[in-house]
Every structure is written in structure tokens, then in C-alpha cells.
Scaffold this motif. Sequence first.
Motif, PDB file in Angstrom:
ATOM      1  N   THR A 126      -3.182   5.522  -3.150  1.00 39.26           N
ATOM      2  CA  THR A 126      -4.193   6.560  -3.082  1.00 39.26           C
ATOM      3  C   THR A 126      -3.637   7.819  -2.437  1.00 39.26           C
ATOM      4  O   THR A 126      -2.767   7.755  -1.567  1.00 39.26           O
ATOM      5  CB  THR A 126      -5.439   6.097  -2.291  1.00 39.26           C
ATOM      6  OG1 THR A 126      -6.402   7.151  -2.280  1.00 39.26           O
ATOM      7  CG2 THR A 126      -5.077   5.706  -0.863  1.00 39.26           C
ATOM      8  N   SER A 147      -1.739  -7.924  -3.532  1.00 39.06           N
ATOM      9  CA  SER A 147      -2.688  -6.811  -3.627  1.00 39.06           C
ATOM     10  C   SER A 147      -1.925  -5.509  -3.467  1.00 39.06           C
ATOM     11  O   SER A 147      -0.959  -5.421  -2.693  1.00 39.06           O
ATOM     12  CB  SER A 147      -3.781  -6.921  -2.566  1.00 39.06           C
ATOM     13  OG  SER A 147      -3.239  -6.802  -1.254  1.00 39.06           O
ATOM     14  N   GLU A 154      -2.450  -1.069  -3.345  1.00 38.73           N
ATOM     15  CA  GLU A 154      -3.350   0.079  -3.219  1.00 38.73           C
ATOM     16  C   GLU A 154      -2.518   1.353  -3.187  1.00 38.73           C
ATOM     17  O   GLU A 154      -1.599   1.478  -2.373  1.00 38.73           O
ATOM     18  CB  GLU A 154      -4.173  -0.023  -1.938  1.00 38.73           C
ATOM     19  CG  GLU A 154      -5.173   1.108  -1.755  1.00 38.73           C
ATOM     20  CD  GLU A 154      -5.945   0.986  -0.449  1.00 38.73           C
ATOM     21  OE1 GLU A 154      -6.853   1.808  -0.245  1.00 38.73           O
ATOM     22  OE2 GLU A 154      -5.637   0.080   0.347  1.00 38.73           O
ATOM     23  N   LEU A 184      -6.360   0.622  -7.304  1.00 31.73           N
ATOM     24  CA  LEU A 184      -6.433  -0.601  -6.508  1.00 31.73           C
ATOM     25  C   LEU A 184      -6.320  -1.767  -7.467  1.00 31.73           C
ATOM     26  O   LEU A 184      -7.066  -1.846  -8.444  1.00 31.73           O
ATOM     27  CB  LEU A 184      -7.769  -0.652  -5.755  1.00 31.73           C
ATOM     28  CG  LEU A 184      -8.056  -1.872  -4.886  1.00 31.73           C
ATOM     29  CD1 LEU A 184      -7.115  -1.904  -3.685  1.00 31.73           C
ATOM     30  CD2 LEU A 184      -9.515  -1.841  -4.402  1.00 31.73           C
ATOM     31  N   GLN A 225       0.845  -1.192   0.000  1.00 31.63           N
ATOM     32  CA  GLN A 225       0.000   0.000   0.000  1.00 31.63           C
ATOM     33  C   GLN A 225       0.879   1.242   0.000  1.00 31.63           C
ATOM     34  O   GLN A 225       1.964   1.239   0.579  1.00 31.63           O
ATOM     35  CB  GLN A 225      -0.886   0.063   1.259  1.00 31.63           C
ATOM     36  CG  GLN A 225      -1.868  -1.060   1.424  1.00 31.63           C
ATOM     37  CD  GLN A 225      -2.581  -0.941   2.762  1.00 31.63           C
ATOM     38  OE1 GLN A 225      -1.969  -0.754   3.804  1.00 31.63           O
ATOM     39  NE2 GLN A 225      -3.907  -1.019   2.734  1.00 31.63           N
ATOM     40  N   THR A 260      -9.251   2.047 -11.168  1.00 27.92           N
ATOM     41  CA  THR A 260      -8.757   3.387 -10.843  1.00 27.92           C
ATOM     42  C   THR A 260      -9.943   4.330 -10.735  1.00 27.92           C
ATOM     43  O   THR A 260     -11.015   4.064 -11.293  1.00 27.92           O
ATOM     44  CB  THR A 260      -7.780   3.916 -11.906  1.00 27.92           C
ATOM     45  OG1 THR A 260      -8.456   4.007 -13.169  1.00 27.92           O
ATOM     46  CG2 THR A 260      -6.562   3.005 -12.050  1.00 27.92           C
TER      47      THR A 260
END
Length: 383
Positions: free
Chosen positions: A265, A261, A263, A249, A162, A215
Amino acid sequence: MSDKTTIGVGMIGYAFMGRVHSQAWRSVGAFFDLPLAPRMAVLAGRSKEQTAAAAARLGWADVETDWRELVRRDDVQIVDICTPGDSHAEIAIAALRAGKHVICEKPLANTVAEAEAMVAAAAAAPGRSMVAFNYRRVPAVALARRYVEEGRLGEIRHVRAQYLQDWIVDPEFPLVWRLQKDKAGAGALGDIGSHIVDAAEFVTGQRVAGVSGLTETFVKERPLAGESAGLAASRAAERGAVTVDDAALFIGRMSGGALASFEATRFATGRKNAMRIEVNGQLGSLAFDFESMNELWFSEGGRGFERILVTEPDHPYVGAWWPPGHGLGYEHTFTHEIKDFLEAVATGADPSPSFADGLRVQRVLAAVEASAADGGRYTPVED
């Protein structure tokens, strides 16, 4: 008087990245025993007055207002590119063809085609080249890689990465260049998503083989930017369209079979620079968060996570700095990357991450964009 060979450095760009790179060039020789002594020869920027003021403040001996003149100078052997992504390819290719060594900020380029051209130029050039993914040089991240290489996690099963920030949560934050596709190439996906893709590949030693992504742009129009510095800017009365993503993501599969995974942002309110990675393996797990950058959390043998304070002399890079328990900061990661780059230049080794590594990250970003445009369809990453 030092008997080390002096090597001239020319840097293009003096804003946020230019400031931290300047700090690295100034400090690296004071803390690491290097085969080369860098000389901060010249700084390039468009405004003569502003560039001269930045050079005086940051420690550069001379200035140019045309980067092409910097590249042509005989007293410059290394070109450091700290400009927005839309100029990376043109500058890097010209510098490599001129026989210079090149270090270029991330992401490597704005498109896969530009990155491919940069890799081809690097392969044909006598100089060394590196893309500046500085989070590889956080001692805790480098220690995480060491643990994986030593087999302490066993077979890697899961990767979670992340990068969470909140600096554009305010819908009235100005339309700076990072929010314009023609200059930045992508939004959170390219700017900070590229970091976690590289970190995941670096720590695990595996490639991202395929992705399924989404997105979103939450704020589609912002005030135009006036004066800007770092991640701050004044705003004008006029407004313009945001042309990049605010958040991305995506899930993926690593080349060794692990599930992953990701992420990225800029809309995670309260998160300032939470670059995180967790790796779960057959025998153990590790976890890192840049907001606590001197710590690595490690679980082995079925026990709960234990905190490792990564400030011991035998930890990566740390022995050159302070006594145990005296933490390092963001700026040290850039000093470490300059140290590694200078050592590669001196020995003729291939720096890491190479332009080819940067191209691989660019292909992951392109696959995420293609997947998001196709409703999240699983999309293999081109080799």
C-alpha cells in the motif's frame, strides 16, 4: 594501472532508479574485487540537454537521445534499463538480440506476455540477463535466507510480507507515471508488491502457488503532473484519472505448504519505506523491516526474538564495507546487485534473479489481479 578487462555500460533512464544505479556503477569497483572493470560509457534519455546534464552529474562519458543508438554502440556490452515498465520488453529484447548483457529494473514487464517474450529472448541470447530486485541484496535479507537454508527455522509454516508507504496519501499529489496503468502496468501491487513477492520466494526458497486478493484505488482522480523528480512532482491545473491500484492485499499458499499474507500500500500514513517480512518455522522465526535495514530479528528454540546487528564481516556483503556497527544504506543494495551481476557476466553463470524469476513474479501479480476482479476467488499461479 588495472589489468582487469574493461566492460562498457550503457544506461537508459536517469531519474530515481537511474541515479541509484549510477551510484552503484561508480562505487562497485572501489569496494569489491571484481573480475571486470565497468566503464560508464553512455547514458540515454529523450532530452539532449537534460540527459547531458544528468550524465555530467552522475558520471557518464557520453549521451544518446535514442536508446536504439545506445544498443547499437560497440563500446556498450551491458545495457542497464531504468525506464518505466512500458518500455522494458522492447529495450531488453533488442539489447539481447544485439548480443548485450542486460540488467532490467523491476517489475520485469507490464504484462505476463511481455515478460514471457523477454524470457524467450534471454534464453536465445548469448548475453546474461537479470531483473533488479535489490532487496535481495540487503545483508539482513541475505542472512535470513542463509538461516532458512541452514535449516535453523525447520519446516516453514507462515510467511508475512508487507510493503507500506505513504507518499500518495495526499489526494492532491500529482498523477505521475507510476499512477498510470499504460506506463506502470499496476500500482502498489506491481511497484512494491513485486518486491515482497520476490523477497518471500527468495528467503523461503519456495514459490507462491496460489492467491486470493483484493485491490483498491482510494483516490480516483488527481492533478496532472508537471515536472517530476523521484517520488516528487509539481502539479498542473488539469486533472486525470488514476488507473492503477493504491493498495493490494492478498493471501496465498507457498509451494512447500506454508500459508502467506501480503500487503502492498501507498496509503499507510507514517510508513515511509516499511518493506517487511516475517517467516515462522517449526524451530524458529525471523523478522526484518527495511526501515531498520541493518537489523534482523531471530527467535530460536522457543525463546523470544533477539536483535542481530547485521554489520559483521562474515555477514553477506558486509565485509567489503565498514567496521562492525557502521550501518549500510539503501544505495548499497544496488552496489551489491551490480557486483553479483558483473561476477555472473565474467564467469558465464546465470544471474539471480533471472528473467525467468521476474516472469514468475509477474504471474503472481497477474493472479492477484485476476482474483481481485473475481471477488477474491482463490487463483492458482501459472507455472
